[in-house]
Design a protein around this motif. Structure first.
Motif, PDB file in Angstrom:
ATOM      1  N   ARG A 164      39.815  42.695  42.868  1.00  0.00           N
ATOM      2  CA  ARG A 164      38.769  43.402  42.125  1.00  0.00           C
ATOM      3  C   ARG A 164      39.163  44.857  41.844  1.00  0.00           C
ATOM      4  O   ARG A 164      38.842  45.399  40.789  1.00  0.00           O
TER       5      ARG A 164
ATOM      6  N   TYR B 175      41.555  36.181  31.623  1.00  0.00           N
ATOM      7  CA  TYR B 175      40.610  36.930  32.466  1.00  0.00           C
ATOM      8  C   TYR B 175      41.319  37.502  33.693  1.00  0.00           C
ATOM      9  O   TYR B 175      42.486  37.183  33.973  1.00  0.00           O
ATOM     10  N   LYS B 176      40.625  38.333  34.434  1.00  0.00           N
ATOM     11  CA  LYS B 176      41.194  38.959  35.620  1.00  0.00           C
ATOM     12  C   LYS B 176      41.102  38.012  36.824  1.00  0.00           C
ATOM     13  O   LYS B 176      40.225  37.153  36.871  1.00  0.00           O
TER      14      LYS B 176
ATOM     15  N   ASP C 222      37.723  36.541  38.462  1.00  0.00           N
ATOM     16  CA  ASP C 222      36.590  36.365  37.554  1.00  0.00           C
ATOM     17  C   ASP C 222      36.180  34.895  37.589  1.00  0.00           C
ATOM     18  O   ASP C 222      35.040  34.546  37.305  1.00  0.00           O
TER      19      ASP C 222
ATOM     20  N   SER D  19      32.726  33.821  35.872  1.00  0.00           N
ATOM     21  CA  SER D  19      32.730  33.520  34.437  1.00  0.00           C
ATOM     22  C   SER D  19      33.112  32.068  34.162  1.00  0.00           C
ATOM     23  O   SER D  19      33.267  31.683  32.999  1.00  0.00           O
TER      24      SER D  19
END
Length: 523
Positions: A286, A318-319, A322, A467
């Motif tokens: 994060r 995406y990271k 996520d 997500s």
């Protein structure tokens, strides 16, 4: 008070898995009610955990576990597809009160199911389980300070009714009846067989056949190497990549500790080591997502070599965290790809054809078997209807108190696991807190407790902050979380340990009362 009832002893039955019915079903005709102090819904990991803590920390209480299916194990009894396994280490997915003894920290589904059933048998929890009981409705009465729970039993749908002083929902959040199936043009044209992993057919023969697995999540990543052992070739067709991390299936540190320490001490040390490492990796993801992303992709390149197109097939948009990361034990996915028995295609489906799939790029994938590992559907509170003093309650409008109770719903708790760590870690803390809460009410003479959200201006967020497609599809039915304690769902074991095991039971957000005083919002 949540007092025991000697007229209704512990039910003496066998063992089962998660539990409730569809919201559009009608409650059965009234049946003679059976009373227990605590009614648990679901006999998977969470339900067995609840049974242990109730009989250990609240030994004077009667309890029963209602299980909608006919066997113990929840998810681990439901999923029977090839290679099904844990996506968390078993030293934390297993129970603290019955250590995982196998050297395999990433275990197969059958081993996990044996472990759950063995736990229920060893501690006498199985005799409290009522199989084939699908819960349809729960109605709270402030006058009696009790829940009335209606269920149907068996294939005939025989009505059954229970009353309880406390209701504990341990049925998870998956829809056991149906997985997610997007639907594609021309599916009826395909001459082969289409299967969904959630309902794996026992008669499916794929030896020497061409298999396409649609999806890129944990199920697809598990199926590919398992099916590649027998199939002619397996192709994982993904719309977009997922972060995939390889790690050994056995824990070398745990093995070292077990050789040098007493078994119970070695288990506790391994458990805490894994908890802290998991928290460290999540927090690093994060705070420094680019660093973690580069480390993950470096590991994939080391597995597949410099000529493989990592950017296209293994680099998500995406990271990290996520969405959940996929864990592959002993690099089995990468080994299958290197051997030529499996491959990954990143594209979208234009339509099904008679012989397989036509992709947007124009490429065709021929297949004898197509597996739609397209995800799960979520179901809140097992799909049951909930009423408080005659008023229908919608969990989607509720806020999660300490990540385990719904606002304005008295004497009701929900076992919810972590999205970034093992499910059982949070389930055990929730069961510990339920027992503390019950014992506190007895000591103070309270008949009910209900979380009350006093700061109505607090920010609102979904209770699951991923997500992932299955979470986004369920956004309209998921309860909310706030921006501050106790309404913030932290996804942090240490925070929850302090709050649920050692924190105060009484606070400004929790109301208490006696029978005959309204527990409803307007009361």
């Amino acid at each position: 008070m949540l007092s025991g009832n000697p007229k209704h002893p512990h039910p003496d039955v066998r063992a089962g898995t998660a539990a409730a019915g569809h919201q559009d079903e009608q409650a059965p005709a009234q049946a003679a009610a059976q009373h227990v102090d605590v009614l648990v819904v679901g006999a998977g990991l969470s339900g067995i955990c609840a049974g242990y803590h109730l009989q250990t920390s609240c030994p004077g209480k009667t309890y029963a576990i209602l299980e909608g299916r006919d066997a113990i194990g929840g998810t681990w009894d439901l999923f029977r597809y090839p290679g099904v396994r844990s996506d968390s280490d078993m030293y934390t997915l297993g129970f603290s009160f019955r250590p995982w003894r196998s050297e395999k920290s990433i275990a197969d589904g059958d081993s996990i199911l044996d472990y759950i059933r063995g736990t229920a048998k060893e501690f006498g929890i199985e005799r409290h389980i009522r199989f084939g009981h699908r819960v349809l409705r729960a109605s709270w009465s402030s006058e009696t300070a009790k829940w009335t729970v209606d269920a149907t039993v068996g294939p005939q749908g025989t009505p059954a009714r229970f009353t309880c002083s406390f209701l504990y929902l341990c049925s998870g959040y998956y829809d056991y009846a149906d997985g997610y199936m997007p639907g594609w043009p021309g599916m009826e044209r395909f001459n082969g067989r289409v299967v969904h992993p959630q309902h794996w057919p026992a008669d499916l023969a794929y030896d020497g056949k061409r298999v396409v697995v649609i999806g890129s999540g944990a199920t697809a990543v598990t199926l590919l190497p398992a099916m590649a052992e027998r199939a002619a070739h397996v192709t994982m067709l993904q719309r977009s990549p997922t972060y995939i991390v390889a790690r050994p299936s056995s824990d070398a540190v745990s093995a070292w500790l077990q050789r040098r320490l007493p078994a119970s001490m070695a288990h506790r040390a391994t458990r805490w080591k894994n908890v802290l490492l998991g928290m460290y990796f999540y927090n690093l993801s994060r705070k420094k997502p680019d660093l973690v992303k580069s480390k993950i992709l470096k590991g994939v390149r080391a597995q597949l070599g410099p000529d493989y197109d990592i950017d296209k097939h293994f680099t998500p948009s995406y990271k990290p965290w996520d969405q959940r990361l996929c864990l592959v034990p002993d690099s089995d996915l990468f080994k299958s790809i290197r051997s030529g028995k499996a491959s990954v295609v990143t594209d979208q489906i234009e339509s099904f054809t008679e012989t397989g799939l036509l992709l947007r790029s124009g490429e065709r994938l021929d297949a004898d078997v197509i597996v739609t590992a397209t995800g799960l559907q979520l179901k809140v509170a097992g799909g049951m209807k909930i009423e408080v003093d005659g008023t229908p309650m919608n969990p989607a409008q509720a806020f999660m108190y300490k990540g385990m109770m719904y606002s304005d719903m008295p004497n009701l708790a929900v076992a919810m696991g972590y999205v970034n760590a093992s499910w059982t870690l949070k389930a055990e803390l929730s069961s510990t807190y339920v027992c503390r809460l019950i014992n506190h009410m007895d000591a103070k003479g309270h008949a009910w407790c209900a979380p009350r959200r006093t700061d109505l201006a607090s920010d609102e967020e979904p209770s699951l902050s991923l997500s992932s497609g299955y979470v986004q599809r369920a956004s309209s039915i998921l309860p909310k979380q706030g921006s501050r304690r106790p309404w913030k769902v932290h996804q942090n074991y240490l925070f929850d340990l302090m709050a649920l095991k050692f924190g105060k039971v009484e606070d400004s957000e929790m109301a208490f009362g006696r029978a005959g005083t309204a527990a409803s919002v307007d009361g």
